[in-house]
Scaffold this active site. Structure first.
Site, PDB file in Angstrom:
ATOM      1  N   ASP A  81       0.851  -1.192   0.000  1.00 33.39           N
ATOM      2  CA  ASP A  81       0.000   0.000   0.000  1.00 33.39           C
ATOM      3  C   ASP A  81       0.893   1.251   0.000  1.00 33.39           C
ATOM      4  O   ASP A  81       1.791   1.384   0.837  1.00 33.39           O
ATOM      5  CB  ASP A  81      -0.884  -0.024   1.258  1.00 33.39           C
ATOM      6  CG  ASP A  81      -1.986   1.022   1.206  1.00 33.39           C
ATOM      7  OD1 ASP A  81      -3.154   0.646   1.318  1.00 33.39           O
ATOM      8  OD2 ASP A  81      -1.671   2.225   1.073  1.00 33.39           O
ATOM      9  N   ASP A 112      -3.588   2.476  -5.388  1.00 32.22           N
ATOM     10  CA  ASP A 112      -2.384   2.467  -4.543  1.00 32.22           C
ATOM     11  C   ASP A 112      -2.248   1.219  -3.679  1.00 32.22           C
ATOM     12  O   ASP A 112      -1.490   1.213  -2.732  1.00 32.22           O
ATOM     13  CB  ASP A 112      -2.355   3.725  -3.661  1.00 32.22           C
ATOM     14  CG  ASP A 112      -3.048   3.526  -2.338  1.00 32.22           C
ATOM     15  OD1 ASP A 112      -4.104   2.871  -2.325  1.00 32.22           O
ATOM     16  OD2 ASP A 112      -2.520   4.003  -1.330  1.00 32.22           O
ATOM     17  N   GLU A 113      -2.963   0.181  -4.035  1.00 31.54           N
ATOM     18  CA  GLU A 113      -2.994  -0.970  -3.137  1.00 31.54           C
ATOM     19  C   GLU A 113      -3.128  -2.263  -3.936  1.00 31.54           C
ATOM     20  O   GLU A 113      -3.978  -2.359  -4.824  1.00 31.54           O
ATOM     21  CB  GLU A 113      -4.233  -0.769  -2.255  1.00 31.54           C
ATOM     22  CG  GLU A 113      -4.465  -1.817  -1.248  1.00 31.54           C
ATOM     23  CD  GLU A 113      -5.831  -1.631  -0.567  1.00 31.54           C
ATOM     24  OE1 GLU A 113      -6.439  -0.540  -0.657  1.00 31.54           O
ATOM     25  OE2 GLU A 113      -6.293  -2.608   0.025  1.00 31.54           O
TER      26      GLU A 113
END
Ligand code: TTP
Ligand code: MG
Length: 390
Positions: free
Chosen positions: A6, A101-102
């Protein structure tokens, strides 16, 4: 074993990277919902003052009056996100991206390739830092949920490994809010019965859990006990590809809605071409300002490959679910029923769609080099920079 990676304070970190004046300062990135005025994300310096994602901007600025407010620039975040996925995909073929973002990585089968998973995590951190210029945090576990919680454990720039057999012990002392999937309502019910921690929840009798929280509650209860068998599903194995977006204002402007639909179709088609080839089934979703959601789905006899064709079909479907009057707050488009053979895609070049295919392949090349938002059909441009995000 699974890695959950993350990016730290993602949008804010990208802004700090690009503007030295923002480094070390409280930075708030203005909301993805633009006019609705919420915090999209904030730098760790601003979080110390209690600022968090989703908070109204006015309140955030009251808590942290020195914060520097920056508008969101999605093209930049998309580029960074593409680099991020590419770096992680180097270390495992099975990567499930959950958001910009993960992502999760299934590391099974890579044992002979890398010395250890902590080594992989450190390499990813170093490359993300050197190549993108931001930091990320990583959780390592046998399970998705535990890996996700672990990645948030030592943010920013942390690595947390939970060895096999220690999952329950790791979860036990954590507050119930940390359990992904345990929403506000469920938390309220549990707190009403004095259940504040994941450990308390895990100790409940399954019969009581089912009566109080239903089947979903029961599967979360298993997760709380360290039992989570959900797999990392790489995008190529996904059964459908879809995108939807909530507007900053409710609207019945057909030009805006069509431009949005085209934008979303472009995104879906790019994912489609990267992962599989064509799909036969198209789904369109429209949600009214009164939160009533209509979906329509059609399966076609031949595979569809181009954004041009998907858009034409999706637009027809859209006008079947929308009466041209009701104000909408969300639309979405999806494609499923895939043809997994990429090679067949090129057979298509010979027929009447080849012009569009060649055009879109040229677009792909530009996007591979300069990012998704570097090129659009002209009618998408009417949406403006802040709207080309989903
Ligand atoms: P998160 O990973 O939830 O947050 P983050 O990366 O900013 O911070 P953390 O270090 O805690 O991981 O979300 C990723 C990005 O998604 C975030 O930078 C901005 C965007 N986002 C929104 O636009 N609105 C939201 O409500 C949330 C939660 C995130
Ligand atoms: Mg993040």
């Amino acid at each position: 074993m699974i890695l959950h990676v993350d990016l730290d304070a993602f949008f804010a970190s990208v802004e700090q990277r690009d503007n030295p004046k923002l480094q070390g300062k409280p930075v708030i990135v203005g909301g993805s919902l633009g006019l609705r005025g919420v915090v999209s994300t904030s730098s760790y310096e601003a979080r110390k003052f209690g600022v968090h994602s989703g908070m109204p901007l006015a309140r955030a600025l009251k808590l942290c009056p020195n914060a520097i407010l920056v508008p969101a620039n999605f093209a930049k975040y998309e580029n960074a996100s593409e680099q991020f996925t590419e770096i992680c995909s180097f270390f495992s073929p099975t990567v499930e991206q959950v958001s910009l973002d993960e992502l999760y990585m299934d590391m099974a089968g890579t044992e002979c390739l890398w010395p250890s998973l902590v080594w992989v995590a450190e390499k990813i951190q170093r490359r993300v830092n050197q190549e993108i210029g931001i930091t990320c945090s990583i959780g390592i576990s046998t399970q998705k949920t535990v890996a996700k919680i672990a990645s948030g454990f030592k943010k920013p720039n942390g690595i947390t490994e939970i060895p096999l057999g220690r999952e329950k012990e790791f979860l036990e002392p954590l507050p119930i809010e940390k359990l992904p999937g345990c929403g506000k309502k469920m938390q309220e019910v549990l707190k009403h019965y004095g259940i504040k921690g994941i450990g308390d929840f895990a100790a409940m009798h399954p019969g009581h859990v089912e009566i109080l929280l239903g089947v979903h509650g029961l599967s979360l209860w298993k997760v709380a006990r360290g039992i989570d068998s959900s797999n990392v599903v790489s995008q190529t194995a996904a059964k459908s590809i879809s995108r939807s977006t909530t507007f900053p204002f409710d609207t019945n402007d057909p030009k805006f809605l069509e431009a949005k639909l085209l934008y979303l179709t472009e995104r879906v088609t790019r994912d489609l071409r990267e992962r599989v080839a064509g799909g036969k089934c198209i789904t369109v979703t429209a949600r009214s300002d009164g939160f009533i959601t209509h979906s329509i789905q059609r399966t076609f006899t031949a595979e569809i490959f181009t954004a041009h064709e998907i858009f034409n079909k999706a637009r027809d479907l859209f006008y079947k679910v929308w009466d041209k009057q009701t104000k909408l707050r969300l639309i979405g488009v999806g494609i499923s029923d895939f043809n997994q053979l990429k090679s067949q895609f090129h057979l298509f070049e010979k027929d009447g769609n080849s012009k569009w295919l060649r055009l879109e392949e040229a677009e792909d090349k530009v996007r591979n080099k300069y990012g998704f938002s570097s090129i659009f059909p002209a009618s998408v441009l009417r949406l403006g920079n802040n709207q080309t995000a989903s």
